[in-house]
Motif scaffolding. Structure first.
Motif, PDB file in Angstrom:
ATOM      1  N   ASP A 169      73.504  96.764 -30.439  1.00 26.51           N
ATOM      2  CA  ASP A 169      74.821  97.345 -30.339  1.00 26.51           C
ATOM      3  C   ASP A 169      75.161  97.631 -28.978  1.00 26.51           C
ATOM      4  OD1 ASP A 169      77.106  97.985 -32.142  1.00 26.51           O
ATOM      5  OD2 ASP A 169      76.545 100.119 -31.627  1.00 26.51           O
TER       6      ASP A 169
ATOM      7  N   TRP B 143      74.870  94.293 -26.562  1.00 27.54           N
ATOM      8  CA  TRP B 143      75.986  93.133 -27.032  1.00 27.54           C
ATOM      9  C   TRP B 143      77.128  93.868 -27.869  1.00 27.54           C
ATOM     10  CZ3 TRP B 143      70.962  90.408 -29.476  1.00 27.54           C
ATOM     11  CH2 TRP B 143      70.239  89.702 -28.328  1.00 27.54           C
ATOM     12  N   PRO B 144      77.889  94.506 -27.263  1.00 23.04           N
ATOM     13  CA  PRO B 144      78.894  95.282 -28.125  1.00 23.04           C
ATOM     14  C   PRO B 144      79.834  94.293 -28.630  1.00 23.04           C
ATOM     15  CG  PRO B 144      79.216  95.575 -25.755  1.00 23.04           C
ATOM     16  CD  PRO B 144      78.075  95.104 -25.794  1.00 23.04           C
ATOM     17  N   GLU B 145      79.742  92.989 -28.101  1.00 20.58           N
ATOM     18  CA  GLU B 145      80.626  91.774 -28.934  1.00 20.58           C
ATOM     19  C   GLU B 145      79.901  90.729 -29.415  1.00 20.58           C
ATOM     20  OE1 GLU B 145      83.667  90.964 -25.843  1.00 20.58           O
ATOM     21  OE2 GLU B 145      83.839  93.210 -25.698  1.00 20.58           O
ATOM     22  N   GLY B 146      78.452  91.087 -29.665  1.00 16.02           N
ATOM     23  CA  GLY B 146      77.580  90.037 -30.193  1.00 16.02           C
ATOM     24  C   GLY B 146      76.774  89.484 -29.380  1.00 16.02           C
TER      25      GLY B 146
ATOM     26  N   PHE C 287      77.299  81.817 -26.553  1.00 11.17           N
ATOM     27  CA  PHE C 287      77.309  82.927 -27.515  1.00 11.17           C
ATOM     28  C   PHE C 287      77.903  82.431 -28.936  1.00 11.17           C
ATOM     29  CE2 PHE C 287      80.725  83.218 -24.444  1.00 11.17           C
ATOM     30  CZ  PHE C 287      81.927  82.827 -25.256  1.00 11.17           C
ATOM     31  N   GLU C 288      78.168  81.187 -28.868  1.00  7.24           N
ATOM     32  CA  GLU C 288      78.973  80.715 -30.098  1.00  7.24           C
ATOM     33  C   GLU C 288      78.054  80.220 -31.357  1.00  7.24           C
ATOM     34  OE1 GLU C 288      81.457  77.967 -27.993  1.00  7.24           O
ATOM     35  OE2 GLU C 288      83.407  79.300 -28.556  1.00  7.24           O
TER      36      GLU C 288
END
Ligand SMILES: [Zn+2]
Length: 311
Positions: A23, A26-29, A38-39
Motif C-alpha cells: 500500500d 504501490w499506492p496505485e497497484g 502494471f497492466e
C-alpha cells in the motif's frame, strides 16, 4: 484502554506486513520491477506460494514488493522489519543493535545489518539547494562538530585534530538539516560543500572561523558571530539552530552508539538528519515518520559487503 503502537497487525502477521508495505510502495497497484509493466499482473495464489508473490504476464517474471529495496535478500520476516523501522524511527536518540537484537529476537549481527539498511532507507535523495526554497531568500547556518576518534591519529590534549569532523547545514526557514563527514576544516574542503548545497541567494550564518572567509563572495550575504569574543547572538545572526542539532546528535551518539567507526559515521548522521527533518514539531508523528522511512527503501539495495567495504 491504551493501545500500543506495536499492536497493529502488520507488525505481527507477515501477510498483513506485505499488504501494508504494498500500500505504501504501490499506492496505485503493483508495478513489475523487471519490465515496469502494471497492466497484466496477478497475485500468485495457492498454499505453497510464498507470501506477497506476484506474476507479471508481460515479461512472465515473478516479484514481490521487496525486490530492489533494502529488504530484499533478507531472511527476516517482513513484519519484524516493520517493527525495526518503527523502533528506529521513533526513538529520539536512536536504538542500539544490542537493543534491537534483544527486542526483535534476531542475532546481533542481523540487528546491526538491519539498522544500517534502515539508515540507508532514511537517506534523502533530494539535492535541492538549501535556503532558496519557494523563491524566498532564506537563512542557512553552517557549523562543525567533533566526535569520537579520527582513525590513525594520536590523541592530543585539547583541540579536535584527533576527532572525527562533521559539517552540518541547517535551513532555518525549511527547518531541515543536512550533514556530512569531512576530513579537515580547510576552506578547500568546506566551501565546495557549501556551494553545492546552499542556494546563492541564501544568507549564510557561521562563526568567525577562517574557513568561511570567502563565503561572502559565494552567497548573497554572509554574517558571522564572534564566538571567541563571547558573542553568540546579534539580532537574527546566530548558529544556535545548528548547535541545537549537534546536541541531539551527540547525546544520541554518546548514549546509544558508543562505538562508531569513521566508515559508518555518515550512516548515523543520516539517521539523526532524518529524525530531525521528520520531527514532531514539523507535524510528523511516529507513524508518519516510519512511513516516510519506508518510502525510502526503494532502489537502495545494500549488501553486507557494501556496508563493510565503503571507507
Ligand atoms: Zn514484467
Amino acid at each position: 484502554m491504551a493501545k500500543s503502537v506495536l499492536s497493529a497487525k502488520h507488525f505481527h502477521d507477515e501477510e498483513a506486513a506485505y499488504a501494508y508495505l504494498e500500500d505504501k510502495i504501490w499506492p496505485e497497484g503493483p508495478i513489475c520491477p523487471h519490465c515496469s509493466g502494471f497492466e497484466r499482473i496477478s497475485k500468485m495464489q495457492g498454499k505453497a506460494t510464498r507470501i506477497g508473490l506476484y506474476k507479471c504476464y508481460q515479461c512472465r517474471k515473478q516479484f514481490r514488493v521487496t525486490v530492489g529495496t533494502v529488504f530484499e535478500y533478507s531472511h527476516v520476516p517482513l513484519n519484524i522489519w516493520l517493527q525495526a523501522v518503527a523502533l528506529l524511527t521513533s526513538s529520539k536518540k536512536g536504538i542500539s543493535s544490542n537493543q534491537l537484537h534483544r527486542t526483535l529476537g534476531v542475532t546481533l549481527k542481523t540487528a546491526w545489518f538491519m539498522s544500517h539498511r534502515i539508515r540507508e532507507a532514511m537517506r534523502d535523495g533530494t539535492l535541492a539547494p538549501m535556503g532558496g526554497s519557494d523563491g524566498t531568500f532564506g537563512n542557512v547556518e553552517a557549523d562543525e562538530t567533533f566526535i569520537g576518534r579520527e582513525p590513525g591519529v594520536e590523541k592530543k590534549r585539547g583541540g579536535y585534530s584527533h576527532k572525527m569532523k562533521v559539517l552540518s547545514l541547517v535551513d532555518r526557514e525549511a527547518k531541515q538539516v543536512r550533514s556530512v563527514v569531512i576530513n579537515d576544516l580547510t576552506a578547500e574542503t568546506i566551501m565546495p560543500i557549501l556551494e553545492e548545497n546552499i542556494a546563492k541567494e541564501a544568507s549564510l550564518m557561521t562563526d568567525e572561523a577562517g574557513q568561511y572567509n570567502s563565503a561572502g563572495d559565494k552567497f548573497i550575504d554572509h554574517q558571522t558571530v564572534n564566538h571567541s569574543q563571547e558573542e553568540y547572538v546579534r539580532g537574527d545572526v546566530h548558529t544556535n539552530t545548528v548547535e541545537g542539532y549537534f546536541s541531539i546528535f551527540k547525546r544520541g551518539m554518546r548514549g546509544i552508539y558508543q562505538h562508531c567507526a569513521k566508515k559508518h559515521l555518515h550512516r548515523y548522521l543520516t539517521e539523526f538528519d532524518f529524525r530531525y527533518n521528520n520531527r514532531i514539531r514539523l507535524g510528523v508523528d511516529d507513524m508518519a515518520r516510519a512511513e516516510n522511512a519506508l518510502r525510502g527503501i526503494v532502489g537502495k539495495r545494500l549488501t553486507y559487503r557494501t556496508i563493510n567495504s565503503r571507507a
